[in-house]
Design an enzyme around this catalytic site. Structure first.
Site, PDB file in Angstrom:
ATOM      1  N   CYS A  46       0.852  -1.188   0.000  1.00  0.00           N
ATOM      2  CA  CYS A  46       0.000   0.000   0.000  1.00  0.00           C
ATOM      3  C   CYS A  46       0.889   1.240   0.000  1.00  0.00           C
ATOM      4  O   CYS A  46       0.606   2.236  -0.674  1.00  0.00           O
ATOM      5  CB  CYS A  46      -0.876   0.037   1.237  1.00  0.00           C
ATOM      6  N   HIS A  62       0.877   4.829  -1.776  1.00  0.00           N
ATOM      7  CA  HIS A  62       0.273   5.934  -1.015  1.00  0.00           C
ATOM      8  C   HIS A  62       1.211   6.638  -0.032  1.00  0.00           C
ATOM      9  O   HIS A  62       0.797   7.549   0.663  1.00  0.00           O
ATOM     10  CB  HIS A  62      -0.976   5.435  -0.278  1.00  0.00           C
ATOM     11  N   ARG A 119     -13.553   0.210  -0.341  1.00  0.00           N
ATOM     12  CA  ARG A 119     -12.402   0.832  -1.004  1.00  0.00           C
ATOM     13  C   ARG A 119     -11.160  -0.065  -0.907  1.00  0.00           C
ATOM     14  O   ARG A 119     -10.394  -0.193  -1.850  1.00  0.00           O
ATOM     15  CB  ARG A 119     -12.113   2.210  -0.382  1.00  0.00           C
ATOM     16  N   CYS A 145      -8.524  -1.639  -3.734  1.00  0.00           N
ATOM     17  CA  CYS A 145      -7.071  -1.422  -3.763  1.00  0.00           C
ATOM     18  C   CYS A 145      -6.298  -2.730  -3.653  1.00  0.00           C
ATOM     19  O   CYS A 145      -5.197  -2.833  -4.174  1.00  0.00           O
ATOM     20  CB  CYS A 145      -6.639  -0.388  -2.734  1.00  0.00           C
TER      21      CYS A 145
END
Ligand code: HEC
Length: 296
Positions: free
Chosen positions: A210, A214, A253, A257
């Site tokens: 992740c 991000h 969400r 992802c």
């Protein structure tokens, strides 16, 4: 006798110190992350260090610089000028208003909901660590309240749950509530650490974490989209996505992802998802609750 009193006072204050200490590591993490992101988006002059692959033209024209603290609740719209303009256009007639009204209706009329959540201004207080249960996200708390009352059709990802969350978020925002995630036990701190580990682990056939997208990747462009930062990633949920044509929860969400990174999605109610969200929400501690909102 005196000795005993002093000893118990000492033990008492040591226990008190420990109680305050369980979030020490999380606080360090939160501050370091925010500092990194603020540095990254502080100034056009430093941009080449953080965005070595972006063209000069892109850095000159597409970015707003000097982004700080609360700004990050806007995700990539905090720094992406084009995206922000589209976002403002979408927000002129917010497509989630009917859903928020429907959420209020559910809150007032569905059996048992008000009893479970006497105060609706709670969007910033979840996920919570509950002894014996582990991490409870807002979606999980809502679905288990619905189950207790024999209500049908409450899912973790969308529909009634997302509408009720939309109502909770809008009341919380109106009242100026902030994200306020609590880590007050050893077990809670361990759940946080597991969530953090997963966030930074490479997974899926693309071997991405992740954080690749991000944290290090925040501000990079993937096709037409600018990647949003971890700070502020949870403040504005539930979100109305154009892709969904409706409101979705954080659980929904995360599933998307997981697919982005080439992984079979984890179950929305799984310990994996809930602990990941506990970590992520902590990273937004102190930011204003800003939901519901719109994303592409
Ligand atoms: C291949 C890159 C990539 C990876 C890896 C990735 N994402 Fe994303 N993510 C995106 C893109 C693209 C978007 C949509 C643009 C944006 O808001 O960042 C997005 C959006 C999001 C959003 C919504 C942000 C907002 O402002 O509403 C969340 C939350 C999120 N990702 C969480 C995660 C989590 C958790 C993981 C790891 C399980 C993860 N992402 C892994 C690419 C990625």
């Amino acid at each position: 006798m005196k000795k005993k009193v002093i000893a118990s006072l000492l033990i008492g204050s040591v226990a008190f110190l420990w109680a305050g200490d369980f979030n020490a590591q999380a606080e360090k993490d939160r501050k370091a992350l925010q500092e990194y992101l603020e540095k990254k988006f502080a100034d056009r002059k430093n941009a080449n260090a953080f965005f070595p692959y972006s063209t000069k033209d892109e850095l000159d024209k597409n970015f707003k610089w000097g982004i700080k603290g609360d700004d990050f609740r806007l995700g990539s719209y905090a720094y992406n000028i084009g995206g922000k303009a589209q976002y403002e256009e979408m927000n002129e007639m917010p497509p989630y208003e009917d859903a928020v009204d429907a959420g209020k209706e559910l809150y007032e009329n569905e059996k048992g909901i008000k009893e479970c959540f006497p105060d609706p201004a709670i969007a910033g207080d979840y996920p919570k660590f509950v002894k014996g249960k582990g991490v409870v996200t807002l979606s999980k708390a809502i679905v288990s309240c619905a189950k207790k009352n024999n209500l049908k059709d409450w899912k973790l990802t969308k529909g009634k749950t997302a509408k009720l969350e939309g109502y909770f978020a809008s009341v919380s925002k109106e009242k100026g509530k902030k994200v306020n995630i609590v880590i007050d036990s050893k077990e809670a701190a361990e759940a946080y650490e597991r969530g953090k580990k997963e966030y930074y682990s490479q997974r899926g056939y693309l071997k991405l974490s992740c954080a690749t997208c991000h944290v290090q990747g925040a501000g990079q462009r993937v096709r037409n989209e600018y990647l949003s930062p971890l700070t502020g990633a949870t403040t504005h949920f539930p979100v109305y996505r154009l892709k969904w044509q409706g409101l979705g929860t954080l659980e929904r969400r995360i599933k998307g992802c997981n697919k982005n990174q080439g992984e079979t999605p984890h179950k929305p109610g799984s310990t994996w998802t809930s602990e990941l969200l506990y970590f992520m929400a902590y990273m937004s501690n102190g930011l204003p609750v800003d939901g519901p909102d719109i994303r592409k």
